[in-house]
Write an enzyme that holds these catalytic residues in place. Structure first.
Site, mmCIF file in Angstrom:
data_model
loop_
_atom_site.group_PDB
_atom_site.id
_atom_site.type_symbol
_atom_site.label_atom_id
_atom_site.label_comp_id
_atom_site.label_asym_id
_atom_site.label_seq_id
_atom_site.Cartn_x
_atom_site.Cartn_y
_atom_site.Cartn_z
ATOM 1 N N GLU A 44 69.721 -59.692 26.420
ATOM 2 C CA GLU A 44 68.475 -58.294 25.771
ATOM 3 C C GLU A 44 68.299 -57.676 26.877
ATOM 4 O OE1 GLU A 44 64.064 -58.342 22.874
ATOM 5 O OE2 GLU A 44 65.059 -60.288 24.674
ATOM 6 N N LYS A 123 65.483 -53.950 16.736
ATOM 7 C CA LYS A 123 65.251 -56.116 16.284
ATOM 8 C C LYS A 123 63.994 -56.003 15.088
ATOM 9 C CE LYS A 123 63.140 -59.095 19.543
ATOM 10 N NZ LYS A 123 62.441 -58.948 20.975
ATOM 11 N N CYS A 168 66.977 -61.709 20.177
ATOM 12 C CA CYS A 168 65.889 -62.723 20.859
ATOM 13 C C CYS A 168 64.669 -63.471 19.682
ATOM 14 C CB CYS A 168 65.116 -62.485 21.546
ATOM 15 S SG CYS A 168 64.598 -63.286 23.071
#
Length: 284
Positions: A44, A123, A168
């Site tokens: 990321e 995301k 993440c």
């Protein structure tokens, strides 16, 4: 049974300079290919770790723009080395947002060995954390994505893997991986988790959550991370790793730049699912 293949998770300690970060990513993609990897994952924010959350906004790119610096670099690297690239994340412009944009998407772009973009994932879950000393709120500059994304990646000389994309903080939401695993004709073979976990949360939860996702879904996990103390003063946990469907850590880079390289074996997935058919035993 399809042959096993080599994959690599790249760990970086990205700086505030885009060109330097692209150069380091290109170096490690090349090194992974030299070690036989046919699928390479970046972390990321591999392209930029700014001093402020807003520093990423001027670098936002339009989807599919291979003339743009970040997507172009990933496309060229995939084509040059003949590998799949799970492109960490980059700031993706939002359709209809005025310029300069106040918000962007945090986006994984996947590039096939011919340099074409094979998938894009925005995301879904935005990180927010405040322990009185550290404060993070991604929603200040990011717009959340809208849907899970999977893809079929036909690895050169190897199997076609069903890959689930996540980023993440998504790691804390097991229902995302269940939704991806049971949205197609078969469960996931590989889960991708590029990350920039903080040192505090990573030390407590990173490996625990990654191994849990591998065990729950009886799938391999590739987790490329930021790992070290950055120019902006932030410290990330690192520990990029590849994990097998039984939860065994096959490779790990604790801190600093490097590669976590491991073999993915479709026979191992089949063995685990045959011996413990938990995916068939779901009641809900």
């Amino acid at each position: 049974m399809s042959p096993s293949v080599t994959v690599a998770a790249v760990q970086l300690v990205s700086s505030t300079r885009l060109e330097d970060n692209l150069e380091r990513a290109a170096h490690w993609i090349g090194e992974a290919a030299r070690q036989g990897a046919t699928l390479v994952s970046l972390p990321e924010y591999f392209c930029l770790m700014g001093h402020r959350d807003t520093d990423k906004l001027p670098f936002a790119e339009r989807p599919g723009d291979l003339d743009a610096p970040i997507q172009g670099a990933l496309s060229r690297a995939a084509r040059a080395h003949g590998v799949w690239i799970l492109g960490g994340t980059l700031p993706m412009a939002i359709d209809g947002e005025p310029e300069p944009a106040a918000r962007v998407r945090n986006t994984t772009c996947v590039f096939a060995p011919d340099g074409s973009m094979a998938a894009r994932y925005d995301k879904l879950h935005l990180f927010c954390y405040d322990n009185g000393r550290e404060r993070h709120d991604e929603a200040r500059v990011l717009q959340a994505g809208e849907a899970p994304v999977t893809l079929a990646a036909a690895l050169p000389g190897g199997p076609t893997l069903r890959v689930g994309l996540s980023i993440c903080y998504d790691l804390r939401f097991p229902e995302l991986y269940r939704a991806m695993s049971f949205s197609g004709d078969r469960p996931l073979d590989l889960i991708s988790v590029p990350a920039a976990f903080t040192y505090t949360t990573g030390q407590a939860h990173w490996e625990l959550l990654l191994r849990a996702r591998a065990v729950e879904n009886q799938a391999y996990v590739i987790a490329a991370a930021q790992g070290g103390t950055h120019e902006n003063g932030r410290r990330t946990w690192g520990h990029s790793m590849v994990i097998d469907p039984w939860g065994e850590v096959l490779a790990c880079v604790p801190e600093g730049e490097g590669l976590a390289v491991a073999r993915i074996d479709p026979a191992r997935i089949a063995q685990v699912r045959q011996q413990l058919p938990a995916l068939q035993h779901r009641r809900l």
